[in-house]
Enzyme design. Structure first.
Site, PDB file in Angstrom:
ATOM      1  N   CYS A 142      56.604  14.092 -42.147  1.00 60.54           N
ATOM      2  CA  CYS A 142      55.445  14.314 -43.011  1.00 60.54           C
ATOM      3  C   CYS A 142      55.848  14.773 -44.419  1.00 60.54           C
ATOM      4  O   CYS A 142      56.466  14.022 -45.149  1.00 60.54           O
ATOM      5  CB  CYS A 142      54.465  15.268 -42.344  1.00 60.54           C
ATOM      6  SG  CYS A 142      52.801  15.158 -43.072  1.00 60.54           S
ATOM      7  N   LYS A 163      42.227  14.197 -48.134  1.00 68.52           N
ATOM      8  CA  LYS A 163      43.224  14.414 -47.092  1.00 68.52           C
ATOM      9  C   LYS A 163      43.068  13.374 -45.986  1.00 68.52           C
ATOM     10  O   LYS A 163      41.964  13.068 -45.550  1.00 68.52           O
ATOM     11  CB  LYS A 163      43.073  15.826 -46.509  1.00 68.52           C
ATOM     12  CG  LYS A 163      44.122  16.174 -45.462  1.00 68.52           C
ATOM     13  CD  LYS A 163      43.924  17.595 -44.952  1.00 68.52           C
ATOM     14  CE  LYS A 163      44.987  17.979 -43.939  1.00 68.52           C
ATOM     15  NZ  LYS A 163      44.811  19.365 -43.428  1.00 68.52           N
ATOM     16  N   SER A 192      48.038  14.280 -40.829  1.00 71.07           N
ATOM     17  CA  SER A 192      47.364  15.408 -41.475  1.00 71.07           C
ATOM     18  C   SER A 192      48.097  15.664 -42.788  1.00 71.07           C
ATOM     19  O   SER A 192      49.019  16.462 -42.853  1.00 71.07           O
ATOM     20  CB  SER A 192      47.406  16.646 -40.568  1.00 71.07           C
ATOM     21  OG  SER A 192      46.818  17.760 -41.209  1.00 71.07           O
ATOM     22  N   HIS A 235      52.523  13.045 -37.606  1.00 74.67           N
ATOM     23  CA  HIS A 235      52.889  14.231 -36.825  1.00 74.67           C
ATOM     24  C   HIS A 235      52.899  13.895 -35.335  1.00 74.67           C
ATOM     25  O   HIS A 235      52.056  14.386 -34.571  1.00 74.67           O
ATOM     26  CB  HIS A 235      51.898  15.371 -37.082  1.00 74.67           C
ATOM     27  CG  HIS A 235      52.115  16.095 -38.364  1.00 74.67           C
ATOM     28  ND1 HIS A 235      53.161  16.967 -38.556  1.00 74.67           N
ATOM     29  CD2 HIS A 235      51.421  16.077 -39.529  1.00 74.67           C
ATOM     30  CE1 HIS A 235      53.103  17.470 -39.782  1.00 74.67           C
ATOM     31  NE2 HIS A 235      52.060  16.945 -40.393  1.00 74.67           N
ATOM     32  N   GLU A 237      54.588  15.104 -33.161  1.00 72.47           N
ATOM     33  CA  GLU A 237      54.853  16.324 -32.389  1.00 72.47           C
ATOM     34  C   GLU A 237      53.599  17.138 -32.108  1.00 72.47           C
ATOM     35  O   GLU A 237      53.632  18.075 -31.285  1.00 72.47           O
ATOM     36  CB  GLU A 237      55.875  17.200 -33.128  1.00 72.47           C
ATOM     37  CG  GLU A 237      55.320  18.068 -34.256  1.00 72.47           C
ATOM     38  CD  GLU A 237      55.047  17.331 -35.553  1.00 72.47           C
ATOM     39  OE1 GLU A 237      54.645  17.988 -36.531  1.00 72.47           O
ATOM     40  OE2 GLU A 237      55.240  16.095 -35.598  1.00 72.47           O
ATOM     41  N   ARG A 249      39.727  25.604 -39.085  1.00 74.30           N
ATOM     42  CA  ARG A 249      40.248  26.535 -40.095  1.00 74.30           C
ATOM     43  C   ARG A 249      39.689  26.192 -41.466  1.00 74.30           C
ATOM     44  O   ARG A 249      39.254  27.078 -42.220  1.00 74.30           O
ATOM     45  CB  ARG A 249      41.772  26.455 -40.111  1.00 74.30           C
ATOM     46  CG  ARG A 249      42.459  27.296 -41.191  1.00 74.30           C
ATOM     47  CD  ARG A 249      43.844  26.765 -41.466  1.00 74.30           C
ATOM     48  NE  ARG A 249      43.812  25.406 -41.997  1.00 74.30           N
ATOM     49  CZ  ARG A 249      44.858  24.569 -42.001  1.00 74.30           C
ATOM     50  NH1 ARG A 249      46.006  24.953 -41.474  1.00 74.30           N
ATOM     51  NH2 ARG A 249      44.737  23.354 -42.514  1.00 74.30           N
TER      52      ARG A 249
END
EC number: 2.3.1.46
Length: 309
Positions: A142, A163, A192, A235, A237, A249
């Site tokens: 990333c 985003k 992300s 991502h 992972e 968040r």
């Protein structure tokens, strides 16, 4: 692959609960084999969570992997206890004279920060320069991809207006490439990021081989022909809940984020998301360890000449 970590690392119990084979240092010392030495430069704020995610993906092959965690930011962490960092992380000065079979550089929430404004930008450049002579193969994830493309190839920072968040479909471009061996023709992976990775830009600036991209022409997975460096812009992972945690968040922070694409069932954040990318993530890391690390690294790291004819 049993990953070899310090006995007291929190990931030991966390991953054992998932039936992941974790070998503590004390047990591994009784086996007369050379483990692969993999250094993880963890740039994420929640370091323990990130450790769990990457160690899970490094655990699916019969060879030992000796994990060393690295930090380059000396500032006090707001998300990880100082005791944890002091006990389980080394500084660059501790390892700069060592050689490693593999290096993983994680992402970081720095998509809207200019490179020269990143507090540890000089240290990032130092590690990448060092890795040329001390690491067989490096995997960038990333934000680290964007940083490496700038440092190694001079590609200017590319930033999206909005985003990119969600689970997106990708297709492989070279079905017989080693890094994508065993992949389905199309697969899902989470993103992300604010960073933008147009495949056309990478082709214009580099001789890197793009192995997988999105339908919109964004590069997802690419690598050098000598296998010394590999890049994944998403991502793989991530846990099933990671995108949800980031979304809520941002909601609480009043940022009015878009609902992550193709993630919550029926696009409803009240529904529990399910991971649809685990098999791809595991296969990607297994292929990297096998074909980009194990098969080209020297048995004696003191004789490192990490090139492939």
């Amino acid at each position: 692959m049993p990953i070899r970590v310090p006995d007291e690392l929190p990931a030991v119990n966390f991953l054992r609960e998932e039936n992941v084979f974790v070998m503590t240092t004390s047990r591994a010392s009784g086996q007369e084999i050379r483990p692969l030495k993999v250094l993880i430069l963890n740039l994420m704020p929640k370091k323990i969570e990130t450790e769990n995610q990457f160690l899970r993906l490094l655990s699916n092959s019969p060879l030992q992997v000796d994990i060393q965690l690295l930090r380059i930011d000396s500032r006090e962490s707001r998300n990880t206890p100082a005791e944890h960092l002091n006990n389980f992380y080394c500084n660059f000065e501790d390892i700069q004279d060592q050689n490693f079979d593999g290096l993983i550089v994680t992402g970081a929430p720095l998509g809207l920060v200019e490179f020269n404004d990143v507090a540890y930008w000089p240290q990032i450049k130092q590690v990448l320069e060092w890795s040329k002579d001390h690491v067989t193969s490096t995997l960038f994830v990333c934000w680290a991809v964007q940083a490496a493309l700038n440092i190694l190839y001079g590609i200017p920072k590319q930033t999206r207006t909005e985003k990119l968040s969600g689970v997106y479909e990708h297709h492989i471009l070279h079905p017989h490439a080693l890094l994508t061996r065993g992949f389905d023709d199309s697969f899902l992976a989470p993103h992300s990021r604010y960073a933008d990775f147009p495949a056309a830009l990478i082709r214009d600036y580099t001789d890197l081989e793009i192995l997988a991209e999105t339908e919109e022409g964004d590069a997802y997975l690419f690598a050098s022909k000598d296998k010394r460096i590999a890049f994944v812009t998403g991502h793989p992972e991530y846990d099933a809940q990671t995108l949800a945690q980031e979304f809520f968040r941002d909601v609480e922070a009043g940022l009015d984020p878009d609902v992550p694409y193709n993630y919550f069932p029926h696009n409803d954040p009240q529904n529990t998301p399910r991971a649809s990318w685990r098999s791809h993530g595991n296969l990607l890391f297994t292929n990297w360890l096998n074909y980009y690390v194990y098969q080209i690294t020297p048995y004696d790291l003191r004789h490192m000449n990490p090139t492939l004819d």
